[in-house]
Design an enzyme around this catalytic site. Structure first.
Site, short mmCIF file in Angstrom:
data_model
loop_
_atom_site.label_atom_id
_atom_site.label_comp_id
_atom_site.label_asym_id
_atom_site.label_seq_id
_atom_site.Cartn_x
_atom_site.Cartn_y
_atom_site.Cartn_z
N GLN A 1 23.90 34.42 110.71
CA GLN A 1 23.98 33.14 111.42
C GLN A 1 23.21 33.21 112.72
OE1 GLN A 1 25.81 32.90 114.46
NE2 GLN A 1 25.48 30.71 114.76
N LYS B 1 24.55 24.30 109.34
CA LYS B 1 25.98 24.13 109.62
C LYS B 1 26.19 23.09 110.71
CE LYS B 1 30.15 26.67 110.99
NZ LYS B 1 30.49 25.87 112.19
N HIS C 1 32.83 22.15 114.05
CA HIS C 1 33.12 23.34 114.86
C HIS C 1 34.54 23.30 115.40
CE1 HIS C 1 30.58 26.76 116.26
NE2 HIS C 1 31.64 26.97 117.04
N ASP D 1 33.63 23.31 106.12
CA ASP D 1 34.11 24.32 107.05
C ASP D 1 35.01 23.64 108.07
OD1 ASP D 1 34.52 26.29 108.96
OD2 ASP D 1 32.48 27.05 108.83
N GLY D 2 36.31 23.97 108.04
CA GLY D 2 37.23 23.43 109.03
C GLY D 2 38.52 22.94 108.40
N ILE E 1 40.91 24.60 106.78
CA ILE E 1 41.43 25.26 105.58
C ILE E 1 42.51 26.26 105.99
CG2 ILE E 1 40.87 26.70 103.59
CD1 ILE E 1 39.66 23.90 103.47
N ARG E 2 43.74 25.97 105.57
CA ARG E 2 44.86 26.84 105.90
C ARG E 2 45.60 27.35 104.67
NH1 ARG E 2 42.23 26.36 109.58
NH2 ARG E 2 42.73 25.74 111.72
#
Length: 323
Positions: free
Chosen positions: A61, A187, A211, A242-243, A245-246
């Protein structure tokens, strides 16, 4: 991104994983053991060579920071180390302050800092012993941003360079993609018009991400904008989320709404801090079990059977930005 994975959960790049002595190397071993890929932050605490050796399915990245020569050198090092793709992060911009405050992150682990943190460390003797066995506290530097024979900058030194670099244009994104010359993920895309521009720029994949709301905390959650982005460009590029996710059911929702896979951040960092490689493996196992349970509840045998009809959401929940 050209990688075969056995779990639709990819580890997202996060900086300075010095919450465990093995840091990103432990994450690499865990993801390799569970058959998935990982992103390695340019702000990582471990050299890319060590991480790729532990998991050959590593994406490097980068932020747009420094000069083009600096960035070209980082890409060349990543390529030589064996990184199989590049992630360019555009969803993080500098914030002068946050209403809820920020944790006190030391610039280096000097004697003053060690004395200040000693009470917390002594309350966690096993964690402290792990660092003692590894040779002492972390140095909080970013070895993948070292230039030539000069010492690696500290996290805040690298952060300062990033802050002083002008944000990239779409022409700069094209330059990055062409300079890398391989699988390329952008991203930080939440708008349909930006997703289409990313396709025009020739990206391989996009990550729908804000983010973690780091820039504007009122930004819609990525899951709310995912369907519109996937509908617009999902046939042209790979779309990841992306973001947020639990649990495994969160993964299933994202896949049903058009994502090819999800990326996780703080979930695996919790596992890393608590148990190193085994802790990260445990997090991935929990997510895999949750995916299986959700699929069973939906009467599906595979994630490939999922459709948007499997997700029930209130009216007005989904948003189309830049449509």
């Amino acid at each position: 991104m050209g990688q075969h994975i056995s779990l639709p959960v990819v580890v997202s790049p996060t900086g300075v994983q010095a919450v465990h002595p093995d840091g990103e190397v432990a994450v690499a071993r865990a993801t390799a053991a569970r058959g998935t890929a990982m992103g390695l932050s340019s702000f990582a605490s471990k050299p890319i060579e060590d991480v790729v050796a532990a998991n050959p399915q590593t994406f490097f990245q980068m932020y747009w920071m420094g000069t083009k020569d600096d960035m070209r050198a980082r890409m060349e090092r990543a390529r030589s180390a064996g990184a199989v793709g590049l992630i360019a992060t555009l969803d993080w911009s500098f914030s002068h302050g946050r209403d809820w405050g920020s944790p006190a992150i030391p610039e280096k682990m000097d004697l003053k800092t060690l004395l200040r943190l000693a009470p917390e460390g002594l309350r966690r003797p096993r964690w402290l012993l792990d660092f003692a066995r590894a040779g002492g506290p972390p140095d909080l530097t970013t070895p993948n941003l070292a230039e030539g024979a000069t010492p690696a900058p500290t996290f805040f030194g690298a952060y300062g360079t990033w802050m002083q670099t002008e944000p990239p244009s779409w022409e700069d994104v094209v330059w990055l993609r062409e300079s890398w010359g391989g699988p390329f993920m952008l991203k930080g895309v939440c708008r349909v018009d930006d997703a289409r521009r990313a396709v025009d720029a020739g990206v391989t994949a996009i990550s729908v991400s804000n983010h973690g709301g780091n820039n504007i905390d009122g930004t819609p959650a990525p899951i709310r904008v995912l369907p519109a982005v996937a509908d617009a460009v999902g046939r042209d590029v790979e779309v990841l989320l992306d973001g947020g996710i639990r649990r495994g059911s969160d993964v299933v929702k994202a896949l049903a709404l058009g994502a090819r896979a999800v990326m996780i951040g703080r979930a695996y960092l919790w596992g890393l801090a608590a148990g190193g490689q085994a802790g990260v493996e445990n997090v991935l196992d929990i997510l895999r079990g949750g995916i299986d349970s959700a699929l069973l509840g939906l009467n599906h045998s595979s994630v490939h059977d999922l459709t948007p009809e499997d997700v029930v959401a209130p009216d007005g929940f989904f948003r189309t930005l830049g449509g």
